[in-house]
Motif scaffolding. Structure first.
Motif, PDB file in Angstrom:
ATOM      1  N   LEU A  97      84.999  74.809  33.601  1.00 52.91           N
ATOM      2  CA  LEU A  97      84.101  74.360  32.535  1.00 52.91           C
ATOM      3  C   LEU A  97      83.720  72.891  32.752  1.00 52.91           C
ATOM      4  CD1 LEU A  97      82.745  74.945  29.777  1.00 52.91           C
ATOM      5  CD2 LEU A  97      84.862  74.138  28.695  1.00 52.91           C
ATOM      6  N   ALA A  98      84.715  72.072  33.109  1.00 48.88           N
ATOM      7  CA  ALA A  98      84.438  70.658  33.351  1.00 48.88           C
ATOM      8  C   ALA A  98      83.531  70.465  34.555  1.00 48.88           C
ATOM      9  CB  ALA A  98      85.748  69.897  33.539  1.00 48.88           C
ATOM     10  N   ALA A  99      83.796  71.190  35.642  1.00 48.85           N
ATOM     11  CA  ALA A  99      82.979  71.076  36.846  1.00 48.85           C
ATOM     12  C   ALA A  99      81.540  71.495  36.580  1.00 48.85           C
ATOM     13  CB  ALA A  99      83.585  71.908  37.971  1.00 48.85           C
ATOM     14  N   ASP A 100      81.361  72.536  35.787  1.00 47.89           N
ATOM     15  CA  ASP A 100      80.026  72.996  35.414  1.00 47.89           C
ATOM     16  C   ASP A 100      79.290  71.927  34.613  1.00 47.89           C
ATOM     17  OD1 ASP A 100      77.771  74.447  34.712  1.00 47.89           O
ATOM     18  OD2 ASP A 100      78.806  75.689  33.232  1.00 47.89           O
ATOM     19  N   LEU A 101      79.952  71.393  33.584  1.00 51.95           N
ATOM     20  CA  LEU A 101      79.317  70.387  32.739  1.00 51.95           C
ATOM     21  C   LEU A 101      78.970  69.134  33.538  1.00 51.95           C
ATOM     22  CD1 LEU A 101      78.483  69.297  29.930  1.00 51.95           C
ATOM     23  CD2 LEU A 101      80.837  68.464  29.682  1.00 51.95           C
ATOM     24  N   LEU A 102      79.916  68.634  34.300  1.00 53.25           N
ATOM     25  CA  LEU A 102      79.682  67.411  35.066  1.00 53.25           C
ATOM     26  C   LEU A 102      78.551  67.591  36.075  1.00 53.25           C
ATOM     27  CD1 LEU A 102      83.431  66.504  35.589  1.00 53.25           C
ATOM     28  CD2 LEU A 102      81.776  65.024  34.433  1.00 53.25           C
ATOM     29  N   SER A 103      78.531  68.718  36.766  1.00 51.97           N
ATOM     30  CA  SER A 103      77.462  68.978  37.732  1.00 51.97           C
ATOM     31  C   SER A 103      76.110  69.101  37.040  1.00 51.97           C
ATOM     32  CB  SER A 103      77.771  70.258  38.525  1.00 51.97           C
ATOM     33  OG  SER A 103      78.993  70.150  39.210  1.00 51.97           O
ATOM     34  N   ASP A 104      76.118  69.688  35.866  1.00 54.30           N
ATOM     35  CA  ASP A 104      74.877  69.871  35.114  1.00 54.30           C
ATOM     36  C   ASP A 104      74.281  68.532  34.693  1.00 54.30           C
ATOM     37  OD1 ASP A 104      72.845  71.412  33.929  1.00 54.30           O
ATOM     38  OD2 ASP A 104      73.915  71.548  32.017  1.00 54.30           O
ATOM     39  N   ILE A 105      75.106  67.647  34.122  1.00 55.03           N
ATOM     40  CA  ILE A 105      74.543  66.386  33.640  1.00 55.03           C
ATOM     41  C   ILE A 105      74.182  65.448  34.790  1.00 55.03           C
ATOM     42  CG2 ILE A 105      75.695  66.564  31.397  1.00 55.03           C
ATOM     43  CD1 ILE A 105      77.673  64.437  32.321  1.00 55.03           C
ATOM     44  N   VAL A 106      74.950  65.458  35.859  1.00 55.15           N
ATOM     45  CA  VAL A 106      74.662  64.544  36.968  1.00 55.15           C
ATOM     46  C   VAL A 106      73.401  64.961  37.716  1.00 55.15           C
ATOM     47  CG1 VAL A 106      75.479  63.776  39.243  1.00 55.15           C
ATOM     48  CG2 VAL A 106      77.020  63.715  37.277  1.00 55.15           C
ATOM     49  N   PHE A 107      73.236  66.240  37.972  1.00 55.86           N
ATOM     50  CA  PHE A 107      72.133  66.687  38.820  1.00 55.86           C
ATOM     51  C   PHE A 107      70.955  67.321  38.070  1.00 55.86           C
ATOM     52  CE2 PHE A 107      75.853  67.108  41.826  1.00 55.86           C
ATOM     53  CZ  PHE A 107      75.530  65.979  42.578  1.00 55.86           C
ATOM     54  N   HIS A 108      71.129  67.611  36.781  1.00 53.96           N
ATOM     55  CA  HIS A 108      70.060  68.339  36.087  1.00 53.96           C
ATOM     56  C   HIS A 108      69.686  67.727  34.738  1.00 53.96           C
ATOM     57  CE1 HIS A 108      70.494  71.410  39.141  1.00 53.96           C
ATOM     58  NE2 HIS A 108      71.771  71.554  38.843  1.00 53.96           N
ATOM     59  N   SER A 109      70.052  66.492  34.483  1.00 53.30           N
ATOM     60  CA  SER A 109      69.647  65.875  33.222  1.00 53.30           C
ATOM     61  C   SER A 109      68.136  65.710  33.183  1.00 53.30           C
ATOM     62  CB  SER A 109      70.323  64.512  33.049  1.00 53.30           C
ATOM     63  OG  SER A 109      71.656  64.671  32.629  1.00 53.30           O
ATOM     64  N   THR A 110      67.576  65.876  31.977  1.00 53.63           N
ATOM     65  CA  THR A 110      66.119  65.821  31.800  1.00 53.63           C
ATOM     66  C   THR A 110      65.643  64.514  31.182  1.00 53.63           C
ATOM     67  OG1 THR A 110      66.383  66.988  29.693  1.00 53.63           O
ATOM     68  CG2 THR A 110      65.860  68.323  31.633  1.00 53.63           C
ATOM     69  N   TYR A 111      66.549  63.723  30.657  1.00 54.14           N
ATOM     70  CA  TYR A 111      66.226  62.422  30.071  1.00 54.14           C
ATOM     71  C   TYR A 111      65.069  62.509  29.069  1.00 54.14           C
ATOM     72  CZ  TYR A 111      69.072  61.310  34.104  1.00 54.14           C
ATOM     73  OH  TYR A 111      70.093  61.282  35.028  1.00 54.14           O
ATOM     74  N   PRO A 112      65.226  63.329  28.036  1.00 58.16           N
ATOM     75  CA  PRO A 112      64.138  63.502  27.061  1.00 58.16           C
ATOM     76  C   PRO A 112      63.817  62.190  26.344  1.00 58.16           C
ATOM     77  CG  PRO A 112      66.164  64.541  26.278  1.00 58.16           C
ATOM     78  CD  PRO A 112      66.412  64.145  27.686  1.00 58.16           C
ATOM     79  N   ALA A 206      75.055  74.680  44.082  1.00 58.66           N
ATOM     80  CA  ALA A 206      74.326  75.461  45.088  1.00 58.66           C
ATOM     81  C   ALA A 206      72.834  75.141  45.090  1.00 58.66           C
ATOM     82  CB  ALA A 206      74.543  76.952  44.832  1.00 58.66           C
ATOM     83  N   ALA A 207      72.278  74.839  43.916  1.00 59.84           N
ATOM     84  CA  ALA A 207      70.839  74.587  43.827  1.00 59.84           C
ATOM     85  C   ALA A 207      70.477  73.136  44.128  1.00 59.84           C
ATOM     86  CB  ALA A 207      70.341  74.960  42.427  1.00 59.84           C
ATOM     87  N   VAL A 208      71.467  72.300  44.369  1.00 58.90           N
ATOM     88  CA  VAL A 208      71.224  70.870  44.595  1.00 58.90           C
ATOM     89  C   VAL A 208      71.234  70.600  46.093  1.00 58.90           C
ATOM     90  CG1 VAL A 208      71.919  68.533  44.015  1.00 58.90           C
ATOM     91  CG2 VAL A 208      72.437  70.406  42.434  1.00 58.90           C
ATOM     92  N   GLN A 209      70.107  70.215  46.617  1.00 62.27           N
ATOM     93  CA  GLN A 209      69.999  69.989  48.045  1.00 62.27           C
ATOM     94  C   GLN A 209      70.044  68.498  48.376  1.00 62.27           C
ATOM     95  OE1 GLN A 209      70.082  72.659  50.137  1.00 62.27           O
ATOM     96  NE2 GLN A 209      70.383  73.717  48.183  1.00 62.27           N
TER      97      GLN A 209
END
Length: 416
Positions: A97-112, A206-209
């Motif tokens: 759960l932590a790895a998912d959250l951390l990867s999500d915010i680091v590589f997929h934040s949208t900065y609304p 996986a989706a982060v190149q």
């Protein structure tokens, strides 16, 4: 102490240190900080640290806040001159759960932008709070004088007027450049299987190149700072009228970069002069013997191209000159008189004991070994550090003092 390491296909490096504890410390350390900023964007690294928590395609800001708290975990972040860190403390069964959250915010934040508009004022309040604390503010201003016209002199927080101008596009531009897998390290410290860690990170990144372009880090280009004796450094004496009840004073100079063999001798000498122990020479002189200060401390930091060493103290305004004279008296002492064999042995025992106790703080140690691996590819080895400390001689320490502590090398900044 045996680390496990691997580099994924996308360039992300993973470093794992097993331990018997069911509490896992994990996170991303990114090679980007205040010294990575262009002159016109001072403060953006810290701004992005805040904004990264404000939403991804999968999670709202509230979802991010609640994600790990719902299972009793902690989520945190901070920015330094050279690094931005996002990390978690979690029970091992919630690592994925932590790895998912951390990867999500680091590589997929949208900065609304709607969230940024609110967070900007939070950051500006933090800046003003900092400006109201001269004992903290003086460190930033001192570094700016020491590294003038160089990115290492940047304030981590920046200025309110600049921060208020940052938008979604600015955050995306900075993070697209630096928040890349090949510019990051994921660290794990705890009782968790390394193969599981690797499989989990492969899944969530996986989706982060990787990018074909190496991110430009301005401070790495300034090789002119490599030597503390470079002609580009000119000591200064600065007095700033802050109308403070107490005077705040810093005295210091550029030091050695992380690759310089003299660094360990300065590390040991710094601890002798103004380390955390009450027996540090500056504390014994200014506080215990003369009763002039509540706090006096010295600090030493090394970067890839330079370093810095400094002393800070606060005192009554009428006592500034006496305190400065006492500091310089202690510096002259180490310049003129080598340590005795007994003094050197005690100093080495003291610093090795402090290191060992500090390593018992697992969160701090995890962050530290990850930083070493990120910037230099080093697997932090305390036994090797102890061995390097043991090699330092009294002549090594005296030579460092002679090189750095003469009056013409020392910059002084006074708030009064």
């Amino acid at each position: 102490m045996k680390y496990n390491t691997i580099t994924l296909a996308n360039g992300l490096r993973i470093i794992h240190l097993p331990s018997a504890s069911p509490v896992v410390y994990c996170g991303y350390e990114i090679n980007a900080g205040a010294a990575s900023e262009a002159a016109h964007e001072e403060g953006i690294a810290h701004f992005c640290e805040h904004a990264t928590f404000k939403g991804t395609a999968r999670r709202s800001s509230i979802d991010i806040i609640k994600c790990l708290e719902s299972v009793g975990g902690d989520l945190n972040a901070y920015t330094t001159k050279t690094t931005t860190v996002y990390y978690a403390a979690i029970l091992k069964e919630h690592f994925a759960l932590a790895a998912d959250l951390l990867s999500d915010i680091v590589f997929h934040s949208t900065y609304p932008q709607s969230e940024i508009d609110k967070e900007v004022e939070v950051i500006c309040d933090e800046i003003e709070s900092y400006n109201d604390s001269p004992a903290e503010l003086i460190y930033d201003e001192f570094e700016n004088f020491l590294f003038q016209n160089h990115p290492l002199g940047h304030s981590i927080l920046g200025k309110s007027e600049t921060i208020r101008g940052f938008k979604t596009a600015d955050a995306k531009c900075f993070t697209d450049k630096f928040y890349r897998p090949e510019n990051s390290v994921f660290f794990v410290y705890g009782d968790i299987d390394f193969a599981f860690v690797v499989d989990t990170l492969k899944q969530f990144t996986a989706a982060v190149q990787s990018s074909p372009l190496h991110p430009h880090t301005p401070y790495e280009d300034a090789t002119v700072l490599a030597s503390p004796l470079t002609d580009s450094y000119e000591a200064k004496q600065i007095v700033v009228d802050k109308h403070t009840h107490q005077a705040h004073v810093m005295i210091g100079t550029r030091g050695y970069d992380v690759h310089n063999e003299k660094r360990i001798a300065l590390y040991l000498l710094n601890n002798i002069l103004g380390g955390p122990g009450m027996s540090a020479r500056l504390n014994l002189s200014l506080r215990e013997e003369h009763g002039l200060v509540y706090t006096v401390e010295s600090t030493f930091a090394s970067f890839s191209t330079t370093g810095m060493w400094s002393v800070y103290f606060g005192c009554d305004i009428k006592d500034i000159n006496q305190c400065i004279a006492l500091v310089k008296k202690e510096l002259r002492q180490v310049i003129e008189t080598p340590l005795t064999a007994e003094e050197l042995q005690i100093a080495k025992q003291q610093i090795k004991g402090q290191i060992g106790i500090a390593c018992d703080n697992r969160e701090s140690f995890a962050l530290d070994f990850a930083k070493s691996y990120l910037h230099y590819g080093w697997e932090k080895d305390i036994t090797n550090l102890y061995a390097n400390i043991d090699k330092v001689t009294a002549n090594d320490i005296q030579a460092v003092a002679k090189e750095l502590f003469t009056d013409h090398r020392l910059t002084t900044l006074i708030y009064k």
